[in-house]
Scaffold this active site. Sequence first.
Site, PDB file in Angstrom:
ATOM      1  N   ASP A  87     -69.280 -11.572  45.113  1.00 38.41           N
ATOM      2  CA  ASP A  87     -69.015 -11.776  46.527  1.00 38.41           C
ATOM      3  C   ASP A  87     -68.305 -13.110  46.760  1.00 38.41           C
ATOM      4  O   ASP A  87     -68.625 -14.115  46.133  1.00 38.41           O
ATOM      5  CB  ASP A  87     -70.373 -11.780  47.264  1.00 38.41           C
ATOM      6  N   GLU A 143     -64.335 -10.105  44.675  1.00 37.02           N
ATOM      7  CA  GLU A 143     -63.816 -10.032  46.031  1.00 37.02           C
ATOM      8  C   GLU A 143     -63.031 -11.305  46.282  1.00 37.02           C
ATOM      9  O   GLU A 143     -63.609 -12.363  46.482  1.00 37.02           O
ATOM     10  CB  GLU A 143     -64.966  -9.925  47.047  1.00 37.02           C
TER      11      GLU A 143
HETATM   12  C1  GLC Z   1     -68.344 -10.945  51.731  1.00 34.56           C
HETATM   13  C2  GLC Z   1     -69.024  -9.669  52.173  1.00 34.56           C
HETATM   14  C3  GLC Z   1     -69.355  -9.778  53.635  1.00 34.56           C
HETATM   15  C4  GLC Z   1     -70.257 -10.975  53.841  1.00 34.56           C
HETATM   16  C5  GLC Z   1     -69.654 -12.246  53.248  1.00 34.56           C
HETATM   17  C6  GLC Z   1     -70.657 -13.342  53.159  1.00 34.56           C
HETATM   18  O1  GLC Z   1     -67.125 -11.130  52.353  1.00 34.56           O
HETATM   19  O2  GLC Z   1     -68.213  -8.568  51.891  1.00 34.56           O
HETATM   20  O3  GLC Z   1     -69.950  -8.612  54.122  1.00 34.56           O
HETATM   21  O4  GLC Z   1     -70.476 -11.191  55.207  1.00 34.56           O
HETATM   22  O5  GLC Z   1     -69.180 -12.040  51.938  1.00 34.56           O
HETATM   23  O6  GLC Z   1     -71.554 -13.109  52.117  1.00 34.56           O
END
Ligand code: GLC
Length: 551
Positions: A200, A243
Amino acid sequence: MLDLWYKSAVIYCVDVEIFMDGNGDGIGDFEGLSGRIDYLAGLGINCIWLMPFYPTPNRDNGYDVTDYYSVDPRLGTLGDFVEFMRKAANHGIRVIVDLVINHTSTEHPWFKAACQDKNSKYHDYYVWSEEKPADAEEGIIFPGYQESTWTYSEEAGAYYFHRFYEHQADLNIGNPQLREELYKIMGFWLELGVSGFRVDAAPFLIELKGIEHTADEEDPYQYLGDIREFLSWRRGDAIILAEANVSLDKLPKYFGDGDRMQMLFGFIVNQQLMLSLARESAAPLIKGLKALPQIPNTGQWAQFVRNHDELSLDKLSESEQTEILSAFDQNKEDVWIYDRGLRRRFPPLVDGDPRRMRLAYSLMFSLPGTPVLLSGEEIGMGDDLSQKQREAIRTPMQWSSEPNGGFSTAASDQLIRPVIDEGQYGYTELNVLSQRRDPDSLLNWMERLIRMRKECSEFGWGQWEIIETDNPSVFAHRCDWQGKTVVAVHNLAKDPCSVTLPLSQEGDRSTHWLDLLADQRYQSIRQSESPIELEGYGYRWLRISHSKEPE
Ligand code: GLC
Ligand code: CA
């Protein structure tokens, strides 16, 4: 040959709390999910990505963790998790889990200890400042819902840094003890059988914040290499799917020389895909794909139509964003969020038009990379704009026309979030059970799409190339792998058309096309230079065959 399983994967993202409630308390759980593995195996997916399922105050859908070594008691126990893993393995389904280590919940015992005692080893797990830094209003991720990136803790007598909401305190990855702890967390889940992690918020994880003085600029990226090294020693075939919605020039640093992250989400391609679908023109998608950096052999893009967050259009210009909103006939006030995206699922953008939905998924599944589905996409679920922020797209799975869409036997007002119960996306109209009975449903189509995608390893493994056509609405590309070639042709426009593909090198007489998948039955193409007919929003996947045609 390298056995890169993730290049043959079809990934399915599950948020346990809204998938299936096994014990009737209104909240989805591991028991419920385990009971639906047969369904997922039947759909054909072979890798589940579990969104955070750890203990949490749940103020950001579980991305605010209070214990990395456990399961949220609302969702089950570690025992239930292991049962689920076993069942998935028995069906040949791998599992990757969300690893949320950029920040913890401010209710995490580490943060509490850090606030209580400046001399505690946990204090330096976080990022502090005596004074409120001048840039505290910059780099806010949730504009409109988040005021600052530095918040004062009375108890600590200092400001702590948080890239996201104020209840999500950023960890200081410059701290070696914390790094050890993070390895331990990964090691723990690997022992329980996971095949890797969705990391993440990767760009923020490696932010220099708090370690400016101790590290050079390369170091944070090198940390990605360290994580990868640890991972590979513990489990050779485990992967990291990061991500990282970052600019093109930064992408190569995440892959390294094949020694960092194996997979990255294709955010740039996703945004250009949306622009292409909105404009009914192939040009944006072609531009997006051509701009991608060369990636290492072991690297892979994760392609998607929608994820569990807003449909971010942050890499597009303001006029392109406006164009998308108006092409999809969207009211900005209802749907626009965080100054960059849409809090909608895909089907409502195209008014549930089955042709356009299939076009989008056929495209996504044939783009170079590995397809990722968000649960509910296989039946074309809609959204509920009366829910706050991104929760609009996080409604419970619609299994049947029974009360609560078959998601839970609890009273409706006990559900974790209301089920969509009206209009064309309501559960009585749209659910798994009724689509199973209908051979022409999106669900059955998706099953066939997944089956065919798995038979076309060229898309996941091959060299890809855009094929120029004489029609600006047609996106055509080929993927070559181990002497075999698939070609996919997509008509983004509503009018039927016919294109000829310049595949001269294959132009010898013995070459012809094999139809693999199409939006309808077309006349088969005898010779590779013959024109290809396409319906409005039509698509065809073809394989070049050099074998002699059957008489
Ligand atoms: C990422 C997740 C999102 C979350 C953020 C903070 O972007 O996909 O849903 O709010 O991280 O953890
Ligand atoms: Ca439950």
